[in-house]
Write an enzyme that holds these catalytic residues in place. Structure first.
Site, short mmCIF file in Angstrom:
data_model
loop_
_atom_site.label_atom_id
_atom_site.label_comp_id
_atom_site.label_asym_id
_atom_site.label_seq_id
_atom_site.Cartn_x
_atom_site.Cartn_y
_atom_site.Cartn_z
N GLY A 181 0.71 -1.22 -0.08
CA GLY A 181 0.00 0.02 -0.24
C GLY A 181 0.89 1.27 -0.12
O GLY A 181 0.36 2.22 -0.61
N ASP A 183 -7.79 -0.68 6.30
CA ASP A 183 -8.21 -1.87 6.98
C ASP A 183 -6.86 -2.75 7.28
O ASP A 183 -6.74 -3.79 6.79
CB ASP A 183 -9.26 -2.70 6.39
#
Length: 391
Positions: A244, A262
């Site tokens: 990410g 998340d």
């Protein structure tokens, strides 16, 4: 002749007496030597015992002093040697279920330095899947009371029984807080598909992207958690299997209206998602009114981490708003999990601005946890948490 015999007897007796005296003297000398040696040994032992006792006492005092120091630093958001707890956790290798020895006699016990001195346990029916991906230990088992359970590196991620609580809140809190309905949403992590499922309830959203590091997690979710993984079936969803942090580096500024992080707990590689460079990239990727919502641990166990994360977000989102909210969920440590909400512009997060359409006829089923009232209540914190965050 008799005189000579008498003299001989006297000489014999004298010799015998002399020998007896010498033997007695030798025995006495030996006894004295033994006693002296025993005394010396006893003295040496007393000295050693005294020294050992003093050393043990000194070590105990040092240990107590160090423990007190670490506790004070933890309360201040710091770790050993002034290092923050987040930085300390980042350097640790995440344990696996097998390495922890947390499966015994048909019970799974969740062990971690994130919640020392306690463990949540579930009775197992059977193991459904257990393997190691390129990144982590992946376990799925059927439990007696909570249905199927997903465990990553020894830590429970979701269960059939209570997953909706976390998935609904981490999704609808940010999306319903936006002044204008989101059109483009990014999920970082969330490989089980639960957050995707909840985003698809928002019909105004046109693009949903998910960046998940581990390809094994979505596949396992599709096999064992189909009610969550249904989120992957929506045509608006695009999957990116990569880190990410690296993904955000290549994103154009102002791309997303909402970003939902998340992530797992900040141990090992996941800790990078709790660091300032990551949030700088998130800030850059959000639109001017954009909102980010990230998993933010428990007020009962991780107040020092929450304080550090709260301060970090206030620095990055200095022109906007930062707030902490939470929900209850029985299979997460202490039965509670939080969310850090941040925006680039001022936003009264406590007031929902977007309303979900009636979900009673949705193919996903009705909402089980989130509502407008729960949205408002989620930001009401107990006094100790408010004081810790200077609210």
């Amino acid at each position: 002749k008799r005189e000579e015999e008498r003299e001989e007897d006297e000489r014999s007796q004298s010799s015998s007496s002399s020998q007896n005296f010498r033997a007695a003297a030798a025995a006495a000398a030996a006894a004295v030597e033994v006693e002296e040696r025993a005394h010396e040994e006893s003295s040496r032992i007393r000295v050693l015992s005294t020294g050992a006792a003093k050393l043990a006492l000194e070590l105990k005092k040092k240990k107590k002093k160090k423990k007190k120091s670490l506790m004070m630093k933890a309360e201040e958001g710091g770790g050993e040697g002034g290092e923050s707890r987040l930085n300390h956790l980042k350097s640790q290798d995440a344990p696996t279920a097998s390495e922890n020895g947390s499966i015994r006699d048909g019970w799974f016990a969740e062990l971690s330095e994130m919640w020392p001195g306690q463990a949540f346990t579930l009775k197992m029916k059977k193991t459904l899947f257990h393997s190691r991906s390129k990144y982590q230990d992946v376990l799925v088992f059927e439990s007696e009371e909570y249905g199927n359970v997903l465990v990553l590196d020894g830590v429970i991620q979701c269960t059939d029984r209570d997953e909706f609580s976390y998935q609904e809140m981490i999704t609808h809190l940010p999306l319903c807080s936006l002044p204008v309905a989101a059109k483009k949403v990014l999920v970082i992590g969330g490989g089980d598909g639960g957050v995707l499922r909840e985003i698809t309830r928002h019909k105004q959203v046109e693009v949903i992207e998910i960046c998940e590091l581990d390809e094994m997690v979505p596949q396992v979710a599709k096999d064992y958690f189909p009610k969550m993984a249904v989120g992957f079936d929506d045509p608006r969803v695009t999957c990116h299997f990569e880190d990410g942090f690296k993904f955000l580096k290549n994103v154009e500024p102002g791309t997303y209206d909402a970003i939902i992080v998340d992530s797992s707990d900040p141990v090992g590689p996941a800790a990078s998602l709790f660091q300032k460079p990551f949030f700088d990239l998130v800030h850059r990727a959000l639109s001017d009114t954009g909102v980010v919502c990230t998993q933010a641990e428990s007020i009962w166990l991780h107040m020092d981490i929450i304080q550090e994360l709260h301060q970090l977000c206030k620095e990055v989102f200095s022109t906007g708003s930062v707030s902490y909210a939470y929900c209850t969920i029985p299979t997460y440590p202490s039965g509670q999990i939080g969310f850090m909400m941040s925006s680039k512009s001022e936003n009264a997060f406590r007031e929902p601005k977007q309303q979900l359409a009636d979900q009673s006829s949705s193919h996903l089923g009705p909402l089980k946890y989130y509502s407008s009232d729960i949205h408002k209540a989620a930001f009401v914190l107990p006094e100790f948490a408010k004081q810790s965050l200077n609210l």
